[in-house]
Design an enzyme around this catalytic site. Structure first.
Site, mmCIF file in Angstrom:
data_model
loop_
_atom_site.group_PDB
_atom_site.id
_atom_site.type_symbol
_atom_site.label_atom_id
_atom_site.label_comp_id
_atom_site.label_asym_id
_atom_site.label_seq_id
_atom_site.Cartn_x
_atom_site.Cartn_y
_atom_site.Cartn_z
ATOM 1 N N PHE A 1 0.828 -1.211 0.000
ATOM 2 C CA PHE A 1 0.000 0.000 0.000
ATOM 3 C C PHE A 1 0.869 1.270 0.000
ATOM 4 C CE2 PHE A 1 -2.143 2.839 3.308
ATOM 5 C CZ PHE A 1 -2.694 3.667 2.357
ATOM 6 N N ILE A 2 1.582 1.530 1.081
ATOM 7 C CA ILE A 2 2.355 2.775 1.152
ATOM 8 C C ILE A 2 3.527 2.727 0.174
ATOM 9 C CG2 ILE A 2 3.687 4.310 2.654
ATOM 10 C CD1 ILE A 2 2.117 3.252 5.031
ATOM 11 N N LEU A 7 10.117 -0.439 3.829
ATOM 12 C CA LEU A 7 8.690 -0.538 4.163
ATOM 13 C C LEU A 7 8.209 -1.976 4.253
ATOM 14 C CD1 LEU A 7 8.367 2.084 1.568
ATOM 15 C CD2 LEU A 7 6.767 2.405 3.453
ATOM 16 N N LYS A 16 7.668 -4.728 15.415
ATOM 17 C CA LYS A 16 8.117 -3.428 14.876
ATOM 18 C C LYS A 16 9.010 -2.723 15.901
ATOM 19 C CE LYS A 16 7.058 -1.716 11.405
ATOM 20 N NZ LYS A 16 7.575 -1.812 10.008
ATOM 21 N N LYS A 66 -7.534 -3.730 6.222
ATOM 22 C CA LYS A 66 -7.023 -2.716 7.147
ATOM 23 C C LYS A 66 -8.149 -1.872 7.727
ATOM 24 C CE LYS A 66 -2.741 -3.746 7.029
ATOM 25 N NZ LYS A 66 -1.772 -3.074 6.219
ATOM 26 N N ASP A 71 10.301 -6.686 -3.413
ATOM 27 C CA ASP A 71 9.103 -7.141 -2.698
ATOM 28 C C ASP A 71 8.954 -8.646 -2.907
ATOM 29 O OD1 ASP A 71 6.284 -5.350 -1.844
ATOM 30 O OD2 ASP A 71 6.171 -7.537 -2.012
ATOM 31 N N THR A 92 9.885 -11.643 9.226
ATOM 32 C CA THR A 92 10.001 -10.524 8.271
ATOM 33 C C THR A 92 10.392 -9.222 8.968
ATOM 34 O OG1 THR A 92 8.543 -11.412 6.576
ATOM 35 C CG2 THR A 92 8.635 -9.020 6.754
ATOM 36 N N TYR A 140 2.424 -7.772 16.404
ATOM 37 C CA TYR A 140 2.844 -6.845 15.334
ATOM 38 C C TYR A 140 3.684 -5.709 15.906
ATOM 39 C CZ TYR A 140 2.513 -2.809 12.193
ATOM 40 O OH TYR A 140 2.808 -1.693 11.429
ATOM 41 N N SER A 141 3.141 -5.015 16.931
ATOM 42 C CA SER A 141 3.870 -3.852 17.445
ATOM 43 C C SER A 141 5.150 -4.277 18.158
ATOM 44 C CB SER A 141 2.981 -2.986 18.344
ATOM 45 O OG SER A 141 2.406 -3.751 19.367
ATOM 46 N N THR A 160 5.839 2.279 13.184
ATOM 47 C CA THR A 160 4.446 2.582 13.500
ATOM 48 C C THR A 160 4.324 3.238 14.877
ATOM 49 O OG1 THR A 160 2.336 1.535 14.054
ATOM 50 C CG2 THR A 160 4.270 0.169 14.319
ATOM 51 N N ASP A 161 3.289 4.027 15.063
ATOM 52 C CA ASP A 161 3.045 4.605 16.394
ATOM 53 C C ASP A 161 2.596 3.533 17.388
ATOM 54 O OD1 ASP A 161 0.514 4.107 15.372
ATOM 55 O OD2 ASP A 161 -0.358 5.982 16.100
ATOM 56 N N GLU A 162 2.260 2.337 16.864
ATOM 57 C CA GLU A 162 1.787 1.278 17.778
ATOM 58 C C GLU A 162 2.883 0.799 18.725
ATOM 59 O OE1 GLU A 162 -0.879 -1.685 16.424
ATOM 60 O OE2 GLU A 162 -1.485 -0.499 14.701
ATOM 61 N N LEU A 164 6.098 -10.094 -2.760
ATOM 62 C CA LEU A 164 4.731 -10.290 -3.261
ATOM 63 C C LEU A 164 3.964 -11.293 -2.405
ATOM 64 C CD1 LEU A 164 5.236 -10.183 -7.142
ATOM 65 C CD2 LEU A 164 4.653 -8.320 -5.580
HETATM 66 N N1 LIG Z 1 -0.596 1.250 6.673
HETATM 67 C C1 LIG Z 1 -0.474 1.935 7.795
HETATM 68 O O1 LIG Z 1 -1.419 2.607 8.227
HETATM 69 C C2 LIG Z 1 0.831 1.930 8.548
HETATM 70 C C3 LIG Z 1 0.902 2.668 9.737
HETATM 71 C C4 LIG Z 1 2.122 2.700 10.435
HETATM 72 C C5 LIG Z 1 3.226 2.020 9.916
HETATM 73 N N2 LIG Z 1 3.118 1.300 8.774
HETATM 74 C C6 LIG Z 1 4.315 0.603 8.274
HETATM 75 O O2 LIG Z 1 4.529 1.016 6.934
HETATM 76 C C7 LIG Z 1 5.073 -0.072 6.185
HETATM 77 C C8 LIG Z 1 4.208 -0.330 4.965
HETATM 78 O O3 LIG Z 1 2.880 -0.601 5.401
HETATM 79 P P1 LIG Z 1 1.739 -0.968 4.353
HETATM 80 O O4 LIG Z 1 0.441 -0.668 4.991
HETATM 81 O O5 LIG Z 1 2.056 -0.408 3.019
HETATM 82 O O6 LIG Z 1 1.925 -2.566 4.311
HETATM 83 P P2 LIG Z 1 1.410 -3.616 3.229
HETATM 84 O O7 LIG Z 1 1.090 -4.841 4.009
HETATM 85 O O8 LIG Z 1 0.369 -3.033 2.338
HETATM 86 O O9 LIG Z 1 2.712 -3.869 2.324
HETATM 87 C C9 LIG Z 1 3.810 -4.603 2.804
HETATM 88 C C10 LIG Z 1 4.615 -5.055 1.586
HETATM 89 O O10 LIG Z 1 5.745 -5.776 2.087
HETATM 90 C C11 LIG Z 1 5.898 -6.951 1.292
HETATM 91 N N3 LIG Z 1 6.553 -7.973 2.123
HETATM 92 C C12 LIG Z 1 6.047 -8.607 3.209
HETATM 93 N N4 LIG Z 1 6.921 -9.491 3.685
HETATM 94 C C13 LIG Z 1 8.019 -9.406 2.898
HETATM 95 C C14 LIG Z 1 9.265 -10.058 2.886
HETATM 96 N N5 LIG Z 1 9.566 -11.022 3.788
HETATM 97 N N6 LIG Z 1 10.180 -9.722 1.936
HETATM 98 C C15 LIG Z 1 9.894 -8.759 1.020
HETATM 99 N N7 LIG Z 1 8.709 -8.117 0.965
HETATM 100 C C16 LIG Z 1 7.787 -8.439 1.897
HETATM 101 C C17 LIG Z 1 4.478 -7.349 0.898
HETATM 102 O O11 LIG Z 1 4.471 -8.180 -0.264
HETATM 103 C C18 LIG Z 1 3.842 -5.988 0.659
HETATM 104 O O12 LIG Z 1 4.006 -5.583 -0.690
HETATM 105 C C19 LIG Z 1 5.152 -1.256 7.144
HETATM 106 O O13 LIG Z 1 6.471 -1.343 7.630
HETATM 107 C C20 LIG Z 1 4.187 -0.908 8.258
HETATM 108 O O14 LIG Z 1 4.584 -1.488 9.473
HETATM 109 C C21 LIG Z 1 1.941 1.234 8.080
#
Ligand SMILES: NC(=O)c1ccc[n+]([C@@H]2O[C@H](COP(=O)([O-])OP(=O)(O)OC[C@H]3O[C@@H](n4cnc5c(N)ncnc54)[C@H](O)[C@@H]3O)[C@@H](O)[C@H]2O)c1
Length: 227
Positions: A17-18, A87, A166, A201, A39, A106, A162-163, A136-138, A41
């Site tokens: 996503f991000i 990410l 992280k 989410k 990634d 991971t 999860y938190s 994350t803020d978590e 995937l």
């Molecule tokens: N989405 C939020 O609101 C949010 C908030 C705070 C922090 N974050 C952090 O931001 C980052 C991105 O979050 P997101 O929501 O885009 O996550 P997401 O789950 O949408 O994307 C994670 C990506 O990581 C890849 N991935 C997972 N395991 C992997 C591995 N072992 N090797 C390579 N790639 C791998 C997945 O294929 C996916 O494309 C994360 O680190 C998350 O902890 C997200």
């Protein structure tokens, strides 16, 4: 563009996503950056998120798993990255409750593998280098109503697997900064939402459930929408 003056950036988790927004932003806005999107995937990664930029010059996708230390070392040996935007993560709290080990692999081991690979190739020559770890803020736990806000000085207080994973990865990034001088930045953002977000989410789930008049799952209980 003269390749020698280009910045070479590795984005991990760029099909998520991000990450897909970060990759698109760099590819469209900064023609002097070469972007490698790494990634694995997983269920959360989707290259459809990036169809519009897949043929752009100075962009490439590498399918690899950050838990694979050898693959990370090989990648960093072939390519000298100026920066890493990390990410890639197992990111869904509910899944961490049913399968915490995947989150340790991971989020903790994968992050340490990347730190090791960056440290080995940068080899103390840190000028112009940066490891940017997205957290994350978590990691700060729950904010009590009316009790101010989290700051960088707030003690870590993770509760979910999860938190906890992280928080652990944050500590490793800090430890590499303190111990080896590895240039690193950590950001601890709150909930993001927007296009390409996996529908499980919080915000898309709530919107979908409200639209379909389903209950809203909240830890400690559920809210119900009455018809
Ligand atoms: N989405 C939020 O609101 C949010 C908030 C705070 C922090 N974050 C952090 O931001 C980052 C991105 O979050 P997101 O929501 O885009 O996550 P997401 O789950 O949408 O994307 C994670 C990506 O990581 C890849 N991935 C997972 N395991 C992997 C591995 N072992 N090797 C390579 N790639 C791998 C997945 O294929 C996916 O494309 C994360 O680190 C998350 O902890 C997200």
């Amino acid at each position: 563009m003269d390749d020698s003056v280009m910045k070479n950036i590795l984005v991990t988790g760029g099909a998520g996503f991000i990450g897909s927004h970060v990759v698109r932003h760099f590819v469209n806005r900064y023609p002097d950056y070469r972007i490698t999107n790494l990634d694995a995937l997983t269920y959360a990664g989707n290259l459809e998120n990036l169809r519009d930029i897949e043929d752009k010059p100075y962009y490439r996708f590498v399918k690899a798993d950050i838990t694979d230390a050898s693959a990370m070392n090989e990648l960093f040996e072939v390519e000298v990255f100026d920066g890493v935007i990390h990410l890639a993560a197992e990111s869904h709290v509910d899944r961490s409750i049913s399968n915490p080990s995947a989150f340790v692999m991971t989020n903790v081991i994968g992050t340490v593998n990347l730190l090791n690979a960056a440290r080995a190739t940068w080899n103390g020559k840190y000028e112009g280098k940066m490891f940017y770890h997205i957290s994350t803020d978590e990691v700060y736990g729950s904010l009590q109503h009316g009790k101010g806000m989290f700051t960088e000085e707030t003690p870590y207080d993770p509760h979910s697997p999860y938190s906890a994973s992280k928080a652990s990865s944050d500590h490793f990034v800090r430890a590499y900064y303190d111990t080896y001088g590895l240039p690193a930045v950590i950001s601890n953002c709150s909930n993001n939402y927007g296009p390409y977000q996996f529908p499980e989410k919080l915000i898309p789930l709530f919107i979908n459930n409200i639209r379909n008049r389903k209950s809203l799952p909240v830890y400690g209980g559920s809210l119900f929408i009455h018809k």
